[in-house]
Scaffold this motif. Sequence first.
Motif, PDB file in Angstrom:
ATOM      1  N   GLU A  90       0.825  -1.202   0.000  1.00 20.98           N
ATOM      2  CA  GLU A  90       0.000   0.000   0.000  1.00 20.98           C
ATOM      3  C   GLU A  90       0.865   1.259   0.000  1.00 20.98           C
ATOM      4  N   PRO A  91       0.365   2.356  -0.580  1.00 22.79           N
ATOM      5  CA  PRO A  91       1.164   3.591  -0.639  1.00 22.79           C
ATOM      6  C   PRO A  91       1.675   4.054   0.716  1.00 22.79           C
ATOM      7  N   ALA A  92       0.854   3.964   1.749  1.00 18.90           N
ATOM      8  CA  ALA A  92       1.297   4.402   3.068  1.00 18.90           C
ATOM      9  C   ALA A  92       2.426   3.518   3.579  1.00 18.90           C
ATOM     10  N   THR A  93       2.331   2.201   3.343  1.00 26.56           N
ATOM     11  CA  THR A  93       3.390   1.286   3.761  1.00 26.56           C
ATOM     12  C   THR A  93       4.688   1.609   3.041  1.00 26.56           C
ATOM     13  N   ARG A  94       4.594   1.854   1.739  1.00 26.45           N
ATOM     14  CA  ARG A  94       5.791   2.167   0.962  1.00 26.45           C
ATOM     15  C   ARG A  94       6.438   3.472   1.453  1.00 26.45           C
ATOM     16  N   ALA A  95       5.605   4.475   1.720  1.00 18.24           N
ATOM     17  CA  ALA A  95       6.134   5.768   2.152  1.00 18.24           C
ATOM     18  C   ALA A  95       6.833   5.654   3.504  1.00 18.24           C
ATOM     19  N   VAL A  96       6.209   4.957   4.447  1.00 17.90           N
ATOM     20  CA  VAL A  96       6.817   4.809   5.769  1.00 17.90           C
ATOM     21  C   VAL A  96       8.099   3.988   5.674  1.00 17.90           C
ATOM     22  N   GLY A  97       8.107   2.976   4.803  1.00 23.99           N
ATOM     23  CA  GLY A  97       9.318   2.191   4.599  1.00 23.99           C
ATOM     24  C   GLY A  97      10.462   3.033   4.062  1.00 23.99           C
ATOM     25  N   ARG A  98      10.161   3.962   3.171  1.00 25.95           N
ATOM     26  CA  ARG A  98      11.213   4.854   2.649  1.00 25.95           C
ATOM     27  C   ARG A  98      11.773   5.753   3.747  1.00 25.95           C
ATOM     28  N   LEU A  99      10.903   6.234   4.606  1.00 27.78           N
ATOM     29  CA  LEU A  99      11.393   7.029   5.728  1.00 27.78           C
ATOM     30  C   LEU A  99      12.281   6.184   6.636  1.00 27.78           C
ATOM     31  N   GLY A 100      11.871   4.938   6.860  1.00 31.83           N
ATOM     32  CA  GLY A 100      12.647   4.057   7.722  1.00 31.83           C
ATOM     33  C   GLY A 100      14.038   3.792   7.201  1.00 31.83           C
ATOM     34  N   ARG A 101      14.182   3.721   5.884  1.00 37.74           N
ATOM     35  CA  ARG A 101      15.503   3.475   5.314  1.00 37.74           C
ATOM     36  C   ARG A 101      16.454   4.653   5.536  1.00 37.74           C
ATOM     37  N   GLN A 102      15.901   5.807   5.844  1.00 45.09           N
ATOM     38  CA  GLN A 102      16.742   6.994   6.047  1.00 45.09           C
ATOM     39  C   GLN A 102      17.139   7.209   7.504  1.00 45.09           C
ATOM     40  N   LEU A 103      16.635   6.396   8.403  1.00 44.95           N
ATOM     41  CA  LEU A 103      16.954   6.572   9.812  1.00 44.95           C
ATOM     42  C   LEU A 103      18.442   6.351  10.073  1.00 44.95           C
ATOM     43  N   LYS A 104      19.003   7.167  10.908  1.00 47.14           N
ATOM     44  CA  LYS A 104      20.376   6.970  11.345  1.00 47.14           C
ATOM     45  C   LYS A 104      20.389   5.967  12.499  1.00 47.14           C
ATOM     46  N   ALA A 105      21.424   5.137  12.531  1.00 46.42           N
ATOM     47  CA  ALA A 105      21.542   4.160  13.609  1.00 46.42           C
ATOM     48  C   ALA A 105      21.542   4.855  14.966  1.00 46.42           C
ATOM     49  N   PRO A 120      -6.918   9.800  -0.314  1.00 45.40           N
ATOM     50  CA  PRO A 120      -6.196   9.821  -1.594  1.00 45.40           C
ATOM     51  C   PRO A 120      -5.207  10.975  -1.682  1.00 45.40           C
ATOM     52  N   ALA A 121      -5.585  12.136  -1.158  1.00 42.81           N
ATOM     53  CA  ALA A 121      -4.675  13.284  -1.188  1.00 42.81           C
ATOM     54  C   ALA A 121      -3.426  13.001  -0.365  1.00 42.81           C
ATOM     55  N   ARG A 122      -3.600  12.383   0.809  1.00 43.11           N
ATOM     56  CA  ARG A 122      -2.452  12.059   1.639  1.00 43.11           C
ATOM     57  C   ARG A 122      -1.565  11.008   0.959  1.00 43.11           C
TER      58      ARG A 122
END
Length: 511
Positions: free
Chosen positions: A341-356, A402-404
């Motif tokens: 789902e779009p929300a899952t994909r978006a949150v996953g992208r944010l997660g990949r940017q987290l610093k350890a 949908p807008a979000r």
Amino acid sequence: MQLDDYQCHDASGLSALIRRGEVSREEVMAAACTLIEAANPSLAAVVRTRFDKAREELARVPAEAPFAGVPLLTKDLLMAIEGEPMACGSAALRDWRATEDSTLVSRLRQMGFAILGQTATPELGLMGITEPRAFAHPRNPWDPSRSPGGSSGGAAAAVAAGLVPLAMAGDGGGSIRIPASYCGLFGFKPSRGRVPLGPMYAEVWEGAVVEHAVTRSVRDSAALLDHINGMDSGAPLPLGHEDGFLDAIRRAPARLRIAVSLGEPLGRSLGTELDPQARLAVEDTARRLAALGHHVEWCDPPVDGEALADSYLTLYLGHLAADLAWIAAETGVAVSRLDIEPATRAVGRLGRQLKARDYVLGKRHWNRVARDMGAFHQRFDMLLMPVAAGTAPRLGELYPSPARERLMSLLALPGLPRLALELGMLKRLARDALRHTPYTQLANLTGQPAMSLPLHVTPGGLPIGVQVLGAMGDDRRLLQLAAQLEAEAGWGERLPRPWPPGADEQTPAAG
């Protein structure tokens, strides 16, 4: 067995009927299968059934098994059944199959339960509602226009509708307690590590996730915990098997010191507005407790709600990024091409940017809060709070618009996920994700046992649960208090059965 007879018993009651020979295990299973087949097209609580396999397994269950022949549903998340699908609410895992039973499923089999199918969950268990794109959305039996909550929404809908007397559930941020509150059920989250997640997992969400069940009665919850608790081989915490949870609820607890809070420190930064009925539910429960002889005192928990939400979402993002990488490895599909789902994909992208560094600091904050709550429980035995800000939301009300979703899709642009984090996207996510249910994550972060008690129904006919937290490891005394309140309030008579209307007029054939 008449369907209305079946629906008026909890799991312990059905087990007693079978042991006394008043009804056969085949008749009980037939009643459950008939109800699921009749109700699920409109209720959408069950994502898949396994009636034939359950019948085959039932023939091998020894008569002395404590719940021999009692129907049960497991959740389509973490609870693996060998050779069978476990989609975790996602199209990306629709064809994935487990190679072995989870420890929990193995223990359920040893207890003699008939596992009839799996219940609906949001994609990867990420939301407090159950509205996955890949499956139908379960409805709340109290009001079909409303959600049963999440992530154990399908489980709660099935039990509230009387399809099964109990259903397995999991809680990583309130996912047992929130659906229990919305569906008028008892929902108990055991202490961290009490129920093993092996062999596929050691810890999920840094130990925030604990599995148990949603039930109609406290005795079912306690009896279940008696049998499923205790570490398995390789578990990260040395919590051996313990007996006595069911035995404990036969005795009223000694006079308890109970703090009462409306949870304002937890919801303030998120803009939470507590519904007057949710406030009334807490206040009425406080009066009940005082009348039972307990010391009741208004006192907020010593937590910074904003920091708590930030640390919870930080680890949530990191684990989702790791989960998506696991799905990609299991399915052979690149993360960028997963059917999610779009929300899952978006949150996953944010997660990949987290610093350890930020991830570790988030976990350290969990430990600080646990210490603070440990000190709090030197003064108070338990803490009474809301479960949610109000009654069950309407279907679609809390799902990203949908807008979000279009806005989230912009996170695919190079560099934007990191920029979004730097500009405070985590704060916005926390507000959106937790505003309606900011009160339950505390127990997941600290590891404390917590429960939702179905003590209040609004004038409009919707249930609102109240939450009680105990000190880490104090599961027995929490269950004792639940049983005391259950006996005083008699909540078991308020279930909205039968479902669907007219089902109680049918008589299933055995076998």
